[in-house]
Design a protein around this motif. Structure first.
Motif, mmCIF file in Angstrom:
data_model
loop_
_atom_site.group_PDB
_atom_site.id
_atom_site.type_symbol
_atom_site.label_atom_id
_atom_site.label_comp_id
_atom_site.label_asym_id
_atom_site.label_seq_id
_atom_site.Cartn_x
_atom_site.Cartn_y
_atom_site.Cartn_z
ATOM 1 N N ASP A 93 27.763 65.989 1.797
ATOM 2 C CA ASP A 93 28.162 67.206 1.086
ATOM 3 C C ASP A 93 26.968 68.172 0.992
ATOM 4 O O ASP A 93 27.073 69.358 1.342
ATOM 5 N N MET A 136 29.783 66.990 -14.837
ATOM 6 C CA MET A 136 29.061 67.830 -13.877
ATOM 7 C C MET A 136 29.693 69.191 -13.600
ATOM 8 O O MET A 136 29.167 69.943 -12.780
ATOM 9 N N SER A 137 30.801 69.502 -14.262
ATOM 10 C CA SER A 137 31.438 70.791 -13.977
ATOM 11 C C SER A 137 30.643 71.958 -14.578
ATOM 12 O O SER A 137 30.228 71.909 -15.737
ATOM 13 N N GLU A 152 33.775 64.908 -13.314
ATOM 14 C CA GLU A 152 34.062 66.329 -13.548
ATOM 15 C C GLU A 152 33.635 66.723 -14.965
ATOM 16 O O GLU A 152 33.003 67.758 -15.167
ATOM 17 N N PRO A 192 20.868 81.937 -0.581
ATOM 18 C CA PRO A 192 19.971 82.246 -1.704
ATOM 19 C C PRO A 192 18.869 83.238 -1.334
ATOM 20 O O PRO A 192 18.159 83.715 -2.213
ATOM 21 N N ARG A 222 37.896 79.157 0.510
ATOM 22 C CA ARG A 222 37.568 79.934 -0.689
ATOM 23 C C ARG A 222 36.944 81.238 -0.257
ATOM 24 O O ARG A 222 35.750 81.266 0.072
ATOM 25 N N ASN A 272 36.344 66.362 1.665
ATOM 26 C CA ASN A 272 35.316 65.310 1.693
ATOM 27 C C ASN A 272 36.047 64.006 1.975
ATOM 28 O O ASN A 272 36.660 63.445 1.072
ATOM 29 N N ALA A 328 28.496 67.630 -5.678
ATOM 30 C CA ALA A 328 29.057 66.615 -6.593
ATOM 31 C C ALA A 328 30.400 66.040 -6.133
ATOM 32 O O ALA A 328 30.778 64.937 -6.536
ATOM 33 N N SER A 379 32.036 71.946 5.398
ATOM 34 C CA SER A 379 31.917 73.186 4.623
ATOM 35 C C SER A 379 32.405 74.307 5.523
ATOM 36 O O SER A 379 31.962 74.412 6.667
ATOM 37 N N ASP A 430 24.602 74.846 -10.543
ATOM 38 C CA ASP A 430 25.952 74.673 -10.008
ATOM 39 C C ASP A 430 25.900 73.554 -8.969
ATOM 40 O O ASP A 430 25.227 73.699 -7.949
ATOM 41 N N HIS A 488 32.500 81.513 -0.174
ATOM 42 C CA HIS A 488 31.832 80.936 -1.362
ATOM 43 C C HIS A 488 30.478 80.277 -1.098
ATOM 44 O O HIS A 488 29.873 79.744 -2.029
ATOM 45 N N ASN A 510 32.120 74.722 -14.959
ATOM 46 C CA ASN A 510 33.132 75.516 -15.659
ATOM 47 C C ASN A 510 33.412 75.041 -17.075
ATOM 48 O O ASN A 510 34.153 75.685 -17.806
ATOM 49 N N GLY A 543 28.496 72.409 -7.311
ATOM 50 C CA GLY A 543 29.719 72.487 -6.483
ATOM 51 C C GLY A 543 29.482 72.125 -5.026
ATOM 52 O O GLY A 543 30.402 71.723 -4.320
ATOM 53 N N GLY A 588 38.816 71.289 -8.784
ATOM 54 C CA GLY A 588 39.258 72.545 -8.157
ATOM 55 C C GLY A 588 39.899 72.357 -6.801
ATOM 56 O O GLY A 588 39.960 73.292 -6.005
ATOM 57 N N ALA A 615 17.477 76.861 1.297
ATOM 58 C CA ALA A 615 18.778 77.345 1.802
ATOM 59 C C ALA A 615 19.889 76.718 0.963
ATOM 60 O O ALA A 615 20.897 77.344 0.642
ATOM 61 N N VAL A 654 26.881 82.453 -7.958
ATOM 62 C CA VAL A 654 28.261 81.959 -7.777
ATOM 63 C C VAL A 654 29.165 82.635 -8.815
ATOM 64 O O VAL A 654 30.253 83.116 -8.509
HETATM 65 P P1 FAD Z 1 30.652 73.204 -0.183
HETATM 66 O O1 FAD Z 1 30.051 73.860 0.996
HETATM 67 O O2 FAD Z 1 30.386 71.773 -0.339
HETATM 68 O O3 FAD Z 1 30.073 73.906 -1.483
HETATM 69 C C1 FAD Z 1 30.136 75.267 -1.750
HETATM 70 C C2 FAD Z 1 29.903 75.404 -3.203
HETATM 71 O O4 FAD Z 1 28.538 75.082 -3.491
HETATM 72 C C3 FAD Z 1 30.146 76.788 -3.740
HETATM 73 O O5 FAD Z 1 31.471 76.960 -4.187
HETATM 74 C C4 FAD Z 1 29.138 76.828 -4.873
HETATM 75 O O6 FAD Z 1 29.669 76.139 -5.997
HETATM 76 C C5 FAD Z 1 27.975 76.050 -4.337
HETATM 77 N N1 FAD Z 1 27.053 76.823 -3.495
HETATM 78 C C6 FAD Z 1 27.214 78.033 -2.879
HETATM 79 N N2 FAD Z 1 26.124 78.365 -2.172
HETATM 80 C C7 FAD Z 1 25.241 77.357 -2.322
HETATM 81 C C8 FAD Z 1 23.907 77.138 -1.843
HETATM 82 N N3 FAD Z 1 23.288 77.999 -1.047
HETATM 83 N N4 FAD Z 1 23.281 75.991 -2.229
HETATM 84 C C9 FAD Z 1 23.891 75.072 -3.041
HETATM 85 N N5 FAD Z 1 25.143 75.237 -3.508
HETATM 86 C C10 FAD Z 1 25.821 76.358 -3.154
HETATM 87 N N6 FAD Z 1 36.758 74.672 -8.657
HETATM 88 C C11 FAD Z 1 37.612 75.368 -9.398
HETATM 89 O O7 FAD Z 1 38.244 76.286 -8.879
HETATM 90 N N7 FAD Z 1 37.807 75.083 -10.714
HETATM 91 C C12 FAD Z 1 37.126 74.084 -11.310
HETATM 92 O O8 FAD Z 1 37.323 73.835 -12.478
HETATM 93 C C13 FAD Z 1 36.206 73.313 -10.550
HETATM 94 N N8 FAD Z 1 35.495 72.315 -11.104
HETATM 95 C C14 FAD Z 1 34.631 71.586 -10.330
HETATM 96 C C15 FAD Z 1 33.913 70.538 -10.919
HETATM 97 C C16 FAD Z 1 33.046 69.776 -10.162
HETATM 98 C C17 FAD Z 1 32.282 68.667 -10.799
HETATM 99 C C18 FAD Z 1 32.904 70.038 -8.764
HETATM 100 C C19 FAD Z 1 32.004 69.204 -7.907
HETATM 101 C C20 FAD Z 1 33.608 71.075 -8.200
HETATM 102 C C21 FAD Z 1 34.472 71.862 -8.971
HETATM 103 N N9 FAD Z 1 35.189 72.928 -8.417
HETATM 104 C C22 FAD Z 1 36.054 73.655 -9.187
HETATM 105 C C23 FAD Z 1 34.988 73.317 -6.995
HETATM 106 C C24 FAD Z 1 33.642 73.990 -6.817
HETATM 107 O O9 FAD Z 1 33.648 75.171 -7.554
HETATM 108 C C25 FAD Z 1 33.317 74.307 -5.351
HETATM 109 O O10 FAD Z 1 34.063 75.406 -4.927
HETATM 110 C C26 FAD Z 1 33.620 73.211 -4.442
HETATM 111 O O11 FAD Z 1 32.926 72.069 -4.886
HETATM 112 C C27 FAD Z 1 33.215 73.620 -3.045
HETATM 113 O O12 FAD Z 1 33.326 72.553 -2.185
HETATM 114 P P2 FAD Z 1 33.476 72.789 -0.648
HETATM 115 O O13 FAD Z 1 33.548 71.441 -0.071
HETATM 116 O O14 FAD Z 1 34.594 73.731 -0.391
HETATM 117 O O15 FAD Z 1 32.189 73.581 -0.212
#
Ligand code: FAD
Ligand code: MG
Length: 346
Positions: free
Chosen positions: A290, A72-73, A69, A266, A251, A205, A178, A246, A173, A262, A75, A175, A39, A116, A125
């Motif tokens: 992460d 662990m996705s 992906e 919790p 997003r 990252n 991973a 983060s 999830d 995003h 989606n 996200g 993503g 948290a 999500v």
């Molecule tokens: P970070 O702060 O690292 O993570 C935020 C993400 O963690 C949120 O988007 C949610 O997924 C999750 N999250 C939210 N709140 C919490 C919480 N309190 N505790 C734990 N986790 C939380 N994006 C797409 O648009 N399409 C895809 O097909 C897609 N596939 C993905 C597949 C994999 C394996 C991974 C790792 C990510 C994928 N993503 C995809 C992106 C994913 O949806 C997250 O938006 C992204 O990983 C967020 O990363 P960040 O560094 O922006 O934010």
């Protein structure tokens, strides 16, 4: 005349210096490629004496990310996480060792942050759908209902590699963690291929492998959360470490002048709102960075900073809405603010 001699000797010194640098690095060249996965945009740059080997290393790295992906996705129904989610409340699903490891690492951060960070955040999500075409503000009832199913303690394990969610409405999830794991795996591939200098950037990252080819540290820019991507408010000097941010600025959607992003708290079921707009972690493992950057974002400045100071070899930079910048104690020498509208607040 004296000045002229001085000028020429400085010029000579600079020329000699650059010859030495070219001498040391003459066969190293940068090979770089980017793609869209997880993503987000991924960019890998390696410095190598063999261009073809550099390109092959990048290709293997992208293939490895695809593999992660596919496992662990959230989606993809056919991924291991997809299967755990589809069988929630029903049966154990056998998954690979690495998927179990990352779920366990996520649970470690859930325990460390008193929930948290919670890998069982999936239902919330999905409900918010932020970054998808279904994004919307859910009703209070929907949020209250989803909150019942966000509980990492209800992720069950059997034997070495079987996982089950104890209730049918639960969803994992990964996200929030991973992408960091994928960055660590790419680093491993590059080291195994003998690469000594590389920058791995998986949508924010970042991992720096080694030092720059000229022997100095890398300078990684910290995104200005108020400006378009690529505008930096500060710079951190690193080598052989990861820098993971983060933030609320990539997003999100706007409704009634309010930003819904995003990272979900919790406890409330709403996007975390405690003044933080970006949290950056600097450490050795990108998986940990992460997990921690998302954790700190939800915990807030005080509890977040306390947690970071309790961990060895982990540093952080937190930026709040009012442009205050909080840095952990081990960072002072290596971090520099380049936009004076941001104020260090320690
Ligand atoms: P970070 O702060 O690292 O993570 C935020 C993400 O963690 C949120 O988007 C949610 O997924 C999750 N999250 C939210 N709140 C919490 C919480 N309190 N505790 C734990 N986790 C939380 N994006 C797409 O648009 N399409 C895809 O097909 C897609 N596939 C993905 C597949 C994999 C394996 C991974 C790792 C990510 C994928 N993503 C995809 C992106 C994913 O949806 C997250 O938006 C992204 O990983 C967020 O990363 P960040 O560094 O922006 O934010
Ligand atoms: Mg994260």
């Amino acid at each position: 005349m004296k000045n002229k001699i001085l000028k020429y000797s400085i010029l000579a010194a600079i020329i000699i210096l650059s010859i030495v640098q070219v001498g040391c690095t003459k066969e190293l060249q940068m090979v770089s490629d980017s793609t869209y996965m997880l993503g987000t945009y991924l960019q890998l740059s390696v410095w190598t004496t063999n261009k073809q080997e550099g390109m092959d290393t990048i290709k293997s790295s992208f293939e490895r990310i695809k593999e992660i992906e596919n496992k662990m996705s959230t989606n993809l129904d056919e991924s291991e996480i997809g299967q755990i989610n589809l069988n929630a409340g029903k049966t154990y699903v056998e998954v690979s060792e690495e998927t179990v490891d990352i779920i366990e690492r996520a649970i470690h951060y859930a325990e460390l942050t008193n929930g948290a960070f919670d890998p069982a955040i999936g239902k919330l999500v999905k409900l918010w759908g932020i970054g998808t075409e279904n994004e919307r503000i859910p009703t209070q009832d929907e949020i209250q209902n989803a909150l019942q199913f966000v509980d990492y303690q209800k992720i069950e394990f059997q034997g070495d590699n079987k996982v089950k969610l104890s209730e049918a409405d639960m969803r994992i999830d990964l996200g929030g963690i991973a992408k960091g794991y994928a960055a660590d795996e790419v680093t491993k591939i590059m080291k195994n291929k003998g690469i000594k200098h590389a920058i791995i950037n998986l949508g924010g990252n970042v991992v720096t492998l080694g030092k720059k080819a000229d022997g100095t540290s890398w300078k990684v820019g910290i995104q200005d959360p108020f400006e378009p991507t690529g505008t930096h408010m500060g710079v951190i000097e690193v080598y052989d470490q990861t820098v993971v941010t983060s933030g609320n600025y990539e997003r999100y959607f706007m409704a009634d002048d309010k930003r819904y992003h995003h990272i979900i708290d919790p406890k409330t079921g709403y996007p975390a709102e405690n003044g933080i707009i970006s949290a950056t972690i600097i450490t050795n493992s990108s998986t940990d960075a992460d997990g921690l950057s998302t954790s700190i974002y939800v915990l807030g400045v005080e509890k977040g900073m306390q947690l970071i100071e309790s961990l060895e070899n982990v540093e952080c930079i937190i930026i709040t809405e009012d442009k205050k910048v909080y840095t952990s104690t081990g960072l002072t020498e290596r971090f520099q603010i380049i936009d004076s509208s941001f104020q260090i607040e320690n």
